[in-house]
Scaffold this motif. Structure first.
Motif, PDB file in Angstrom:
ATOM      1  N   THR A   1       0.451  -0.473  -6.944  1.00 22.08           N
ATOM      2  CA  THR A   1      -0.155   0.239  -8.063  1.00 22.08           C
ATOM      3  C   THR A   1       0.408   1.654  -8.095  1.00 22.08           C
ATOM      4  OG1 THR A   1      -2.018   1.125  -6.781  1.00 22.08           O
ATOM      5  CG2 THR A   1      -2.255  -1.117  -7.675  1.00 22.08           C
TER       6      THR A   1
ATOM      7  N   ALA B   1       6.536  -2.417 -16.021  1.00 15.79           N
ATOM      8  CA  ALA B   1       5.573  -1.528 -16.660  1.00 15.79           C
ATOM      9  C   ALA B   1       4.995  -2.258 -17.872  1.00 15.79           C
ATOM     10  CB  ALA B   1       6.225  -0.224 -17.074  1.00 15.79           C
ATOM     11  N   ASP B   2       4.710  -3.512 -17.732  1.00 17.49           N
ATOM     12  CA  ASP B   2       4.116  -4.464 -18.681  1.00 17.49           C
ATOM     13  C   ASP B   2       4.736  -5.849 -18.532  1.00 17.49           C
ATOM     14  OD1 ASP B   2       2.170  -2.858 -19.840  1.00 17.49           O
ATOM     15  OD2 ASP B   2       3.425  -2.304 -21.560  1.00 17.49           O
TER      16      ASP B   2
ATOM     17  N   PRO C   1       0.478  -8.323 -11.972  1.00 11.77           N
ATOM     18  CA  PRO C   1      -0.046  -7.583 -13.128  1.00 11.77           C
ATOM     19  C   PRO C   1       0.987  -7.479 -14.245  1.00 11.77           C
ATOM     20  CG  PRO C   1      -0.529  -6.431 -11.073  1.00 11.77           C
ATOM     21  CD  PRO C   1       0.440  -7.525 -10.730  1.00 11.77           C
TER      22      PRO C   1
ATOM     23  N   THR D   1      -1.963  -4.829 -17.361  1.00 12.29           N
ATOM     24  CA  THR D   1      -1.457  -3.479 -17.121  1.00 12.29           C
ATOM     25  C   THR D   1      -1.899  -2.479 -18.189  1.00 12.29           C
ATOM     26  OG1 THR D   1       0.595  -4.197 -18.207  1.00 12.29           O
ATOM     27  CG2 THR D   1       0.582  -4.151 -15.807  1.00 12.29           C
ATOM     28  N   TYR D   2      -2.068  -2.927 -19.428  1.00 13.17           N
ATOM     29  CA  TYR D   2      -2.301  -1.983 -20.524  1.00 13.17           C
ATOM     30  C   TYR D   2      -3.599  -1.188 -20.365  1.00 13.17           C
ATOM     31  CZ  TYR D   2      -2.805  -0.042 -25.208  1.00 13.17           C
ATOM     32  OH  TYR D   2      -2.970   0.819 -26.265  1.00 13.17           O
TER      33      TYR D   2
ATOM     34  N   ASP E   1      -5.437  -0.830 -17.640  1.00 11.24           N
ATOM     35  CA  ASP E   1      -5.700  -0.456 -16.247  1.00 11.24           C
ATOM     36  C   ASP E   1      -4.928   0.816 -15.900  1.00 11.24           C
ATOM     37  OD1 ASP E   1      -6.081  -0.294 -13.506  1.00 11.24           O
ATOM     38  OD2 ASP E   1      -6.039  -2.463 -13.235  1.00 11.24           O
TER      39      ASP E   1
ATOM     40  N   LEU F   1      -2.249   1.360 -13.166  1.00 11.17           N
ATOM     41  CA  LEU F   1      -0.937   0.743 -13.325  1.00 11.17           C
ATOM     42  C   LEU F   1      -0.183   1.419 -14.468  1.00 11.17           C
ATOM     43  CD1 LEU F   1      -2.158  -2.947 -13.081  1.00 11.17           C
ATOM     44  CD2 LEU F   1      -0.711  -1.803 -11.384  1.00 11.17           C
TER      45      LEU F   1
ATOM     46  N   SER G   1       2.094   1.402 -17.801  1.00 10.47           N
ATOM     47  CA  SER G   1       2.213   0.508 -18.952  1.00 10.47           C
ATOM     48  C   SER G   1       3.124   1.150 -19.987  1.00 10.47           C
ATOM     49  CB  SER G   1       0.848   0.225 -19.572  1.00 10.47           C
ATOM     50  OG  SER G   1       0.976  -0.379 -20.847  1.00 10.47           O
TER      51      SER G   1
ATOM     52  N   GLN H   1       5.906   0.424 -11.670  1.00  8.72           N
ATOM     53  CA  GLN H   1       5.476  -0.029 -10.362  1.00  8.72           C
ATOM     54  C   GLN H   1       6.486  -1.050  -9.826  1.00  8.72           C
ATOM     55  OE1 GLN H   1       2.413   0.112 -12.472  1.00  8.72           O
ATOM     56  NE2 GLN H   1       2.992  -1.570 -13.780  1.00  8.72           N
TER      57      GLN H   1
END
Length: 256
Positions: A21, A108-109, A161, A225-226, A228, A231, A233, A248
């Protein structure tokens, strides 16, 4: 340092893994936390320190913490010895049968997908955004694992994620690209609140491709991810009109 893990991979002998994370890093500002993205505009020294901390967390030296130059392709690199950042291959997945080499993918997504056949001692890691999943990066990873001695029925896969359907709005042309390839792909889309837009189930599409490739042991973290904030995104960054975004890393290694 907070990480997510797969119960299925954690139960397997002889390997370690982590879905990292943002927690535990030194980056600042919009990159705050554990940004591992070499392609970001973050301080190179901060990114290097973050990657060093991730390597230590998974039990390897930084020179054995491997990533590739990701290009949203179906291409897979085979790691037999460590490579440095400057010489890293252009690909979106890696496989190895060498203990002590950690395979890491940055996201990142997009979908991080980790593979392991502990009986054969072969692992893999794939960066599966829609384009990579659509063009075969998952199937190619499995094929390359088999070349190293893996047995397809013995492979366990974990989906980490990624951006989930409630957060992943796409336009009509995106839907058409999928349904033109296979009308059955329409089941991965539901209507959006906006006209001529739909919500895409990337995780479901990844699972379908894995099942179609003969994988039966699939574990999904279910994390989006969006929404959260722990994390990174890409889409959240775009909606906030931020200038850049962190990444991440998600990694797996065969124990020595």
């Amino acid at each position: 340092m907070k990480t997510f893990s797969s119960a299925a991979l954690s139960d397997l002998p002889g390997l370690r893994h982590a879905f990292f994370t943002r927690d535990g890093g030194v980056s600042k500002g919009i990159y705050a936390g554990l940004n591992g993205g070499l392609g970001s505009d973050d301080s190179p020294a901060d990114v290097a320190e973050n990657r060093k901390r991730m390597a230590e967390a998974i039990g390897v030296g930084i020179d054995h913490f491997m990533t590739v130059h990701q290009i949203h392709s179906p291409d897979v690199a085979v790691a037999t010895t460590p490579w440095d950042v400057a010489s890293r291959p252009r690909a979106d997945a890696m496989v190895t049968a060498t203990p002590g080499i950690a395979l890491g993918v940055t996201t990142a997504d997009c979908g991080p997908v980790l593979f392991a056949d502990p009986k054969a001692g072969v692992i893999g890691a794939a960066h599966a955004g829609w384009k990579g999943a659509f063009t075969g990066v998952l199937e190619n990873t499995i094929n390359e694992m088999e070349k190293l001695g893996a047995n397809r029925p013995d492979i366990t896969v974990a989906i980490g994620p990624l951006i989930r359907q409630p957060s992943y709005e796409v336009g009509a042309e995106f839907v058409t690209r999928f349904t033109d390839a296979d009308p059955d792909f329409a089941r991965f889309f539901i209507p959006s609140s906006r006209e001529n837009h739909s919500m895409f189930d990337l995780a479901g599409f990844i699972r379908m491709r894995l099942v179609g490739a003969g994988i039966t042991a699939i574990d999904d973290t279910g994390i989006d991810t969006y929404p959260d904030e722990q994390l990174f995104s890409y889409r959240r960054t775009v909606h906030r009109k931020e200038s850049d975004y962190g990444r991440q890393i998600h990694a797996i290694v065969l124990a020595r």
